[in-house]
Design an enzyme around this catalytic site. Structure first.
Site, PDB file in Angstrom:
ATOM      1  N   GLY A 203       0.862  -1.160  -0.058  1.00  0.00           N
ATOM      2  CA  GLY A 203      -0.060  -0.131   0.132  1.00  0.00           C
ATOM      3  C   GLY A 203       0.770   1.206  -0.102  1.00  0.00           C
ATOM      4  N   ASP A 204       2.191   1.110   0.571  1.00  0.00           N
ATOM      5  CA  ASP A 204       3.057   2.334   0.459  1.00  0.00           C
ATOM      6  C   ASP A 204       3.268   2.728  -0.899  1.00  0.00           C
ATOM      7  OD1 ASP A 204       4.361   0.198   0.470  1.00  0.00           O
ATOM      8  OD2 ASP A 204       5.624   0.730   1.988  1.00  0.00           O
ATOM      9  N   ALA A 205       3.588   1.761  -1.900  1.00  0.00           N
ATOM     10  CA  ALA A 205       3.771   2.056  -3.165  1.00  0.00           C
ATOM     11  C   ALA A 205       2.683   2.669  -4.064  1.00  0.00           C
ATOM     12  CB  ALA A 205       4.185   0.741  -3.739  1.00  0.00           C
TER      13      ALA A 205
END
Length: 427
Positions: free
Chosen positions: A190-192
């Site tokens: 999700g950080d990407a």
């Protein structure tokens, strides 16, 4: 007035490491912070540990009370972060997980960069990554180093290693209608997805020092998710973070009770540990307990069975019993004699008969399910289809990659190809 930093800590069932994460915030040399502990309905042990720290007026605790069957519908930590941001008041925002710790001067050093460079909106630092075993012993470690100013930090920067301004969040919300993208496609990274939003407005500026430590135990989400296919094949023995064991049967999760494991020839050591959200997306089916020996209709599929008084061996498939024609067929499909479940003669007769399983050389119309084949690549049989399966995925599922059924191209061409079992990694 000193700048306020909002720290968002996402938590789920990490009683061994959550205390260290919280204490690493309390010990910061920079005192002007607020901590939002966003817990995703963790077990009692984890929640009790968290509550020991709530006397600090800078710490706020929120429990999502999410139902297990709802977990897979969004990328949960992104959802939790989205819920925390409107509650926060800091000029700067940073992130923490329940298996990560900040070094004592992390916040101070990051805030200093912003103060000295008012045009910077995002900073990131180096991270020490420690892979630990179940006894918390470090088995290997490495430093995730900074790589200069980044316009594409995907796969380079962990979200526990950044801090950004609130004003850039407002720009993201105005463009996308949300802060983090919590689409379930981004469970693994999700950080990407968030980085792609951030870099529409700013570059990532480096602080070439290690300022946080990530602890990766055998139950970290990244390790559990790696090489896991989107859909788990029927016949796979699985478990989540609890000790409960399940068999995936007709795409339902059926809990296998401990008292019948041995009798049904299940090996608990071969259970695949998967993230809870992926376990609970399967509807709960009929438990597998002693009643399956009183009513074989509810016996899990992909079990070898025979009666005490007759030499015939059958394979359960689609809730039918399929006669294995002869010993040669048994050997060809790599069935194992020590996996035969003995059942009552009368109950065996009540199971409907399915088509017999014939030798591989015979033009059989129906494959047995759950067989791992190999030509140049691996294939798994399901519903009379051959599904290409990546070797890493087959190994993840504890399939016998060193002892598959060897086949030729002519055999493959006889059957329809199903949807491949692949690991869905979103970059």
């Amino acid at each position: 007035m000193e700048q306020l930093v909002s720290i968002i800590l996402t938590s789920y069932n990490k009683p061994k490491t959550i205390a260290g994460a919280i204490e690493s915030v309390i010990k910061q040399t920079f005192p002007h912070w607020e901590l939002f502990i966003m817990d995703d309905n963790s077990n009692k042990e984890t929640v009790q540990i968290i509550k020991r720290y709530l006397h600090d007026p800078r710490i706020y605790y929120f429990n999502s009370h999410i139902k297990d069957e709802e977990r897979f519908k969004t990328t949960r930590y992104a959802t939790l972060i989205n819920n925390a941001i409107p509650k926060s008041k800091g000029e700067f925002i940073t992130y923490l997980t329940d298996d990560n710790v900040f070094l004592q001067d992390r916040i101070e050093k990051m805030v200093k960069i912003f103060v000295q460079n008012p045009n910077i909106d995002i900073v990131y630092s180096q991270q020490l990554v420690k892979w630990i075993d179940e006894t918390a012993q470090v088995v290997q470690q490495f430093v995730r180093k900074t790589r200069g100013v980044l316009n594409n930090p995907v796969g380079v920067v962990d979200h526990c290693s950044i801090m950004h301004t609130r004003k850039i969040l407002e720009k993201i919300y105005n463009l996308y209608g949300s802060y983090w993208d919590d689409d379930p496609d981004y469970w693994f990274n999700g950080d990407a997805a968030f980085w792609k939003r951030l870099t529409n407005f700013s570059l990532f500026f480096p602080i070439p020092q290690t300022l946080d430590i990530a602890l990766k135990d055998p139950y970290s989400f990244q390790r559990l998710y790696k090489f896991l296919p989107e859909n788990i094949p029927n016949g796979t023995l699985v478990k989540g973070l609890s000790s409960d064991l399940y068999i995936i049967d007709n795409q339902e999760r059926r809990e296998v009770m401990p008292q019948v494991l041995e009798r049904l020839k299940y090996d608990p050591s071969l259970a695949v540990t998967i993230p809870d959200p992926f376990l609970f997306k399967y509807n709960k089916g009929t438990p597998v307990d002693h009643t399956v020996f009183q009513n074989l209709i509810i016996m899990p599929n992909q079990r070898l069975i025979k009666s005490h008084h007759h030499p015939s061996v059958y394979y359960l498939q689609n809730n039918q019993k399929r006669l294995i024609n002869n010993e040669r067929t048994f050997r060809q499909y790599k069935f194992q004699w020590n996996k035969i479940v003995m059942v009552d003669d009368r109950l065996l007769s009540e199971i409907p008969d399915g088509p017999a399983i014939e030798e591989i050389g015979v033009n059989s119309a129906l494959l047995p399910d759950g067989i791992l084949f190999k030509e140049k690549r691996y294939y798994l049989s399901q519903n009379n289809h051959l599904h290409l399966i990546e070797e890493n995925v087959a190994e993840k599922l504890n399939l016998p990659i060193r002892n598959p059924v060897i086949i030729g191209r002519s055999f493959i061409n006889r059957f329809n190809q199903g949807v491949p079992f692949t690991w869905k990694y979103i970059h």
